[in-house]
Design a protein around this motif. Structure first.
Motif, mmCIF file in Angstrom:
data_model
loop_
_atom_site.group_PDB
_atom_site.id
_atom_site.type_symbol
_atom_site.label_atom_id
_atom_site.label_comp_id
_atom_site.label_asym_id
_atom_site.label_seq_id
_atom_site.Cartn_x
_atom_site.Cartn_y
_atom_site.Cartn_z
ATOM 1 N N ASP A 194 36.814 36.456 28.685
ATOM 2 C CA ASP A 194 35.433 36.463 28.208
ATOM 3 C C ASP A 194 34.686 37.726 28.363
ATOM 4 O O ASP A 194 33.886 37.999 27.659
ATOM 5 C CB ASP A 194 34.822 35.296 29.171
ATOM 6 C CG ASP A 194 35.114 33.819 28.522
ATOM 7 O OD1 ASP A 194 35.379 33.633 27.223
ATOM 8 O OD2 ASP A 194 34.995 32.954 29.251
ATOM 9 N N ASP A 195 34.796 38.143 29.433
ATOM 10 C CA ASP A 195 33.954 39.374 29.832
ATOM 11 C C ASP A 195 34.992 40.502 30.554
ATOM 12 O O ASP A 195 34.755 40.876 31.633
ATOM 13 C CB ASP A 195 32.867 39.414 30.419
ATOM 14 C CG ASP A 195 32.004 40.504 30.296
ATOM 15 O OD1 ASP A 195 32.142 41.377 29.672
ATOM 16 O OD2 ASP A 195 30.913 40.481 31.164
ATOM 17 N N HIS A 226 34.104 42.913 34.101
ATOM 18 C CA HIS A 226 34.681 42.184 35.217
ATOM 19 C C HIS A 226 34.688 43.234 36.395
ATOM 20 O O HIS A 226 35.101 44.301 36.232
ATOM 21 C CB HIS A 226 36.034 41.936 34.691
ATOM 22 C CG HIS A 226 36.813 40.895 35.840
ATOM 23 N ND1 HIS A 226 37.195 41.337 36.987
ATOM 24 C CD2 HIS A 226 37.025 39.383 35.681
ATOM 25 C CE1 HIS A 226 37.740 40.062 37.490
ATOM 26 N NE2 HIS A 226 37.582 38.920 36.856
#
Length: 380
Positions: free
Chosen positions: A251-252, A256
């Motif tokens: 997702d990211d 992170h």
């Protein structure tokens, strides 16, 4: 006193019932139990056995004990695990039948340890046999890239290898964050620290080791936070999972916290390899779900456009930018799996015997393309 008499009978009944259930579950043949319970039982048994295999370490968090000779619970069988110290002190490394002096070492986590197959089926052993090089695995279950870099610096250089194979798996992003947090804690045992963070007590650990009822209840609680799917088709029989650590990475990844720590660990490995005059090659191991994304995509939560190759592609791009040789095993594993060949264990995310053999062949081909092997002999 009257209140005590009122509750004593129901309380005795509950305790007696739990004891009966414990005894039935303990002595009932595992093969006749529901598959989900057999899975939970194996996971908790493996965790208990694994913790007994480890020693705390103030620099690495934990390490394998030397001179182990045990049978580790795996899927439907027990895997022999033996360790040797190779003269490096109070530490163990898996004995895969190769002998020093080692021309190459492999560092990383359970993929490098090959903890779900016998030593003779480990990809490191296959690679050693195929190339004629003596290779050692210094891998340890659950290690992060940061911890693997420390193993290479502290122990790998003492073995004077010419080749360093560094296994990298997508969960290393999460493991790097945990390891960095443990370093900041100042404690000398990673798993004691992790247990306290997750609310585990000594009594809870005891129950997990000895109580079948506790395993059922705790496992049911934990499984609620995971999306788990059975898949059968095209000659394959798998359990796929959308673990939270994986979806967070997908997702990211740019945001992170494990990404800069991954970079730090890889650069530390590069520096250590250069100082010992060795060639560093990263081995990018994909997840089972990543390899089988064609089947897994149908289970993905709605509203998410996942790029399953984002973690490995990001690491590969960093390796290229920093002149670090690497082998991405994803394309070859995906192509072979699409032929209907099962390369991973059904439940575990690790390779089975066929996966280890195929992975070793892919790694050998990549190393030859990189002109890393054959290695120069000590006499050259």
């Amino acid at each position: 006193m009257r209140f005590l008499r009122l509750i004593s009978a129901p309380l005795f009944g509950i305790v007696f019932g739990l004891v009966v259930v414990e005894l039935v579950l303990h002595y009932f043949p595992r093969s006749l139990l529901p598959s989900q319970f057999r899975l939970l039982d194996r996971v908790y048994s493996a965790r208990s056995a694994w913790q007994e295999m480890m020693l705390g370490d103030s620099e690495l968090g934990y390490k394998l004990r030397p001179d182990l000779d045990i049978r580790f619970p795996s899927e439907g069988r027990e895997v022999p695990i033996r360790t040797r110290s190779f003269g490096l002190g109070d530490i163990g490394f898996r004995d895969i039948g190769t002998e020093p002096p080692f021309s190459g070492v492999a560092v990383g986590d359970s993929f490098t340890l090959c903890d779900d197959v016998a030593a003779e089926n480990c990809w490191v052993k296959h690679l050693a046999d195929a190339t004629g090089e003596s290779l050692a695995t210094l891998g340890v279950n659950g290690y992060s890239t940061l911890a693997a870099a420390r193993v290479l610096d502290r122990y790998g250089r003492q073995l004077s290898p010419q080749l360093v194979l560094a296994g990298v798996f997508p969960n290393d992003f999460k493991d790097n964050v945990h390891f960095d947090g443990w370093l900041a804690s100042g404690t000398d045992n990673y798993w004691t620290w992790m247990g306290s963070r997750r609310g585990r007590t000594s009594f809870g650990n005891w129950l997990a080791e000895h109580s079948m009822v506790y395993r059922l209840l705790d496992g049911a609680r934990r499984s609620r936070s995971r999306d788990i799917y059975d898949y059968r088709g095209n000659g394959l029989d798998y359990v796929f999972r959308f673990d939270r650590w994986w979806t967070q990475v997908i997702d990211d990844l740019d945001g992170h916290r494990g990404l800069p720590l991954m970079h730090e660990g890889l650069l530390d490995m590069k520096r250590s390899a250069q100082e010992m005059g060795a060639q560093l090659v990263l081995l990018l191991f994909p997840t089972k779900e990543q390899v089988h994304w064609e089947q897994v995509a149908s289970f993905a939560p709605e509203g998410h456009a996942y790029d399953p190759d984002l973690p490995t592609n990001t690491i590969a791009a960093f390796a290229r930018a920093n002149s670090i040789a690497h082998c991405d095993l994803t394309p070859a594993l995906r192509a072979e799996s699409q032929r209907g060949r099962q390369l991973y264990l059904r439940v575990s995310g690790h390779w089975n015997e066929a996966g280890n053999a195929f992975g070793a062949a892919v790694i050998e081909e990549c190393l030859r393309e990189l002109r890393v092997i054959p290695l120069r002999s000590a006499a050259d």
